[in-house]
Scaffold this motif. Structure first.
Motif, PDB file in Angstrom:
ATOM      1  N   ARG A  32       4.296  -2.294  -5.919  1.00  0.00           N
ATOM      2  CA  ARG A  32       3.322  -1.671  -6.667  1.00  0.00           C
ATOM      3  C   ARG A  32       2.171  -1.168  -5.407  1.00  0.00           C
ATOM      4  O   ARG A  32       1.731   0.302  -4.867  1.00  0.00           O
ATOM      5  N   ALA A  33       1.667  -2.159  -4.593  1.00  0.00           N
ATOM      6  CA  ALA A  33       1.170  -1.792  -3.828  1.00  0.00           C
ATOM      7  C   ALA A  33       1.310  -1.187  -2.422  1.00  0.00           C
ATOM      8  O   ALA A  33       0.370  -0.999  -1.444  1.00  0.00           O
ATOM      9  N   GLY A  34       2.631  -1.641  -1.542  1.00  0.00           N
ATOM     10  CA  GLY A  34       3.270  -0.815  -0.712  1.00  0.00           C
ATOM     11  C   GLY A  34       3.335   0.068  -1.110  1.00  0.00           C
ATOM     12  O   GLY A  34       3.334   1.481   0.104  1.00  0.00           O
ATOM     13  N   ALA A  35       3.583   0.755  -1.961  1.00  0.00           N
ATOM     14  CA  ALA A  35       4.332   2.246  -2.323  1.00  0.00           C
ATOM     15  C   ALA A  35       2.892   2.800  -2.171  1.00  0.00           C
ATOM     16  O   ALA A  35       2.599   4.069  -1.490  1.00  0.00           O
ATOM     17  N   ALA A  80       9.051  11.705  -0.324  1.00  0.00           N
ATOM     18  CA  ALA A  80       9.207  10.750  -1.002  1.00  0.00           C
ATOM     19  C   ALA A  80       8.555  10.023  -1.187  1.00  0.00           C
ATOM     20  O   ALA A  80       8.838   9.183  -1.729  1.00  0.00           O
ATOM     21  N   ALA A  81       7.447   9.344  -0.851  1.00  0.00           N
ATOM     22  CA  ALA A  81       6.981   8.888  -0.641  1.00  0.00           C
ATOM     23  C   ALA A  81       5.770   8.991  -2.436  1.00  0.00           C
ATOM     24  O   ALA A  81       6.022   7.629  -3.379  1.00  0.00           O
ATOM     25  N   GLU A  82       5.654  10.257  -2.623  1.00  0.00           N
ATOM     26  CA  GLU A  82       5.243  10.519  -3.962  1.00  0.00           C
ATOM     27  C   GLU A  82       6.267   9.871  -4.838  1.00  0.00           C
ATOM     28  O   GLU A  82       5.907  10.182  -6.680  1.00  0.00           O
ATOM     29  N   TRP A 118      21.701  -3.630  -1.516  1.00  0.00           N
ATOM     30  CA  TRP A 118      21.057  -3.829  -0.546  1.00  0.00           C
ATOM     31  C   TRP A 118      21.844  -2.072  -0.410  1.00  0.00           C
ATOM     32  O   TRP A 118      20.797  -1.430  -0.038  1.00  0.00           O
ATOM     33  N   ALA A 119      23.058  -1.987  -0.013  1.00  0.00           N
ATOM     34  CA  ALA A 119      23.718  -0.353   0.172  1.00  0.00           C
ATOM     35  C   ALA A 119      23.569   0.052  -0.697  1.00  0.00           C
ATOM     36  O   ALA A 119      24.123   1.771  -0.732  1.00  0.00           O
ATOM     37  N   THR A 123      18.801   1.386  -4.637  1.00  0.00           N
ATOM     38  CA  THR A 123      17.723   0.489  -3.447  1.00  0.00           C
ATOM     39  C   THR A 123      16.844   1.598  -2.749  1.00  0.00           C
ATOM     40  O   THR A 123      16.985   2.406  -1.913  1.00  0.00           O
ATOM     41  N   THR A 124      16.132   2.025  -2.803  1.00  0.00           N
ATOM     42  CA  THR A 124      15.164   2.319  -2.368  1.00  0.00           C
ATOM     43  C   THR A 124      14.188   1.839  -0.457  1.00  0.00           C
ATOM     44  O   THR A 124      14.537   0.028  -0.669  1.00  0.00           O
ATOM     45  N   ASP A 125      14.011   1.711   0.448  1.00  0.00           N
ATOM     46  CA  ASP A 125      13.229   1.304   1.154  1.00  0.00           C
ATOM     47  C   ASP A 125      12.167   0.805   0.601  1.00  0.00           C
ATOM     48  O   ASP A 125      12.311  -1.450   1.464  1.00  0.00           O
TER      49      ASP A 125
END
Length: 319
Positions: A32-35, A80-82, A118-119, A123-125
């Motif tokens: 959450r914080a990172g996004a 992408a971030a949004e 992972w692959a 799974t997002t970055d």
């Protein structure tokens, strides 16, 4: 980094399993914080790239092209971030209610199934970064003198992994193949090859710019060529045209918008218009055309094809 992460799991497996639930909570909070932090950074980067692009002289095509590329990349990263923040917000209530049976099973079996997780396309970055934070104790970076650095990763449990990582540098001289790149570039420039074609050739030959890890940028070619005193072939860039037509600059002034926006829409094929033999774009000086471009600017329409509205014009003459 991903391969090193998966290879280093065994020493930390028991510890991670014992703290699986706590780790999952930390992952959720970190995501959450990172996004949210990432979204703010992307917004700032996109706004900065747009300001730089709008200020550039459109006649300086190499610089304009590079700034356009950076702006488009910044916008893509912002979208992408949004999307990541929106997707997380839509699923957050279910996560706060506690572990579902499915999620609990995934956490318990995390280390058996991690390569597949992972692959996985789902799974997002941001997810991958959160997983790394859970298991990485510290990373020690030996920057070195050129564009390859040694990264030593210390994992929870004591495993250590050494990686050679490509790094951005601030000059061609600090590239591992910098002298080779410069010599080849000047060789091509002396034969009259345009900067953008030189950049493509050098990229195919395995070179890259100091601030770009995967290709040679035209602006790099231009700077090295000018530093060596090699002039490009003269280009015609001043033209006159009939009063019944508007240049891109004049149309932008009429609409009170940056002229670079018009060129961006043409390159993205949102605004289709025939290019004159001189290389210029001419618009009919009529309310219908001006209003149509205004609608495109205001996003009232998403696509405008002026090829079926405007007849071919060859109204430019060299000044």
């Amino acid at each position: 980094m991903a391969d090193a992460f998966l290879a280093a799991l065994a020493p930390g497996e028991l510890d991670a399993l014992a703290r699986a639930r706590q780790a999952q909570q930390q992952v959720n909070k970190a995501l959450r914080a990172g996004a949210e932090r990432e979204l703010e950074r992307k917004r700032y980067a996109a706004a900065l790239a747009e300001r730089q692009f709008n200020r550039v002289d459109p006649d300086n095509r190499l610089v304009a092209s590079e700034l356009e590329r950076r702006w488009e990349a910044a916008l893509s990263e912002l979208r992408a971030a949004e999307d990541a923040v929106a997707q997380r917000a839509s699923t957050e209530p279910a996560k706060r209610s506690g572990f579902s049976k499915d999620l609990n099973n995934k956490v318990v079996a995390l280390f058996d199934s991690l390569p597949q997780i992972w692959a996985n396309d789902a799974t997002t970055d941001a997810h991958r970064k959160a997983l790394l934070r859970c298991l990485v104790e510290k990373v020690v970076l030996d920057r070195g003198e050129r564009d390859v650095a040694l990264a030593r990763i210390v994992w929870r449990g004591g495993a250590v992994t050494d990686l050679h990582v490509k790094m951005k540098v601030n000059s061609v001289a600090k590239l591992t193949r910098g002298e080779e790149l410069r010599a080849r570039l000047l060789e091509l420039a002396l034969t009259g090859v345009p900067d953008d074609q030189i950049a493509e050739i050098l990229t195919r030959e395995g070179h890259h710019s100091p601030n770009c890890e995967d290709k040679v940028l035209p602006i790099t070619v231009q700077r090295l060529r000018l530093a060596a005193g090699i002039k490009a072939k003269a280009q015609r860039n001043r033209w006159t045209h009939e009063p019944t037509l508007l240049s891109a600059v004049q149309l932008a002034a009429r609409l009170d918008i940056p002229v670079n926006w018009i060129y961006v829409q043409i390159r993205r094929k949102r605004l289709l218009i025939d290019q004159q033999s001189t290389g210029a774009y001419l618009f009919q000086n009529s309310p219908a055309i001006v209003n149509a471009v205004r609608d495109l600017r205001n996003r009232t329409i998403n696509h405008l094809d002026l090829r079926i509205i405007q007849p071919h014009q060859e109204g430019y003459q060299h000044a």
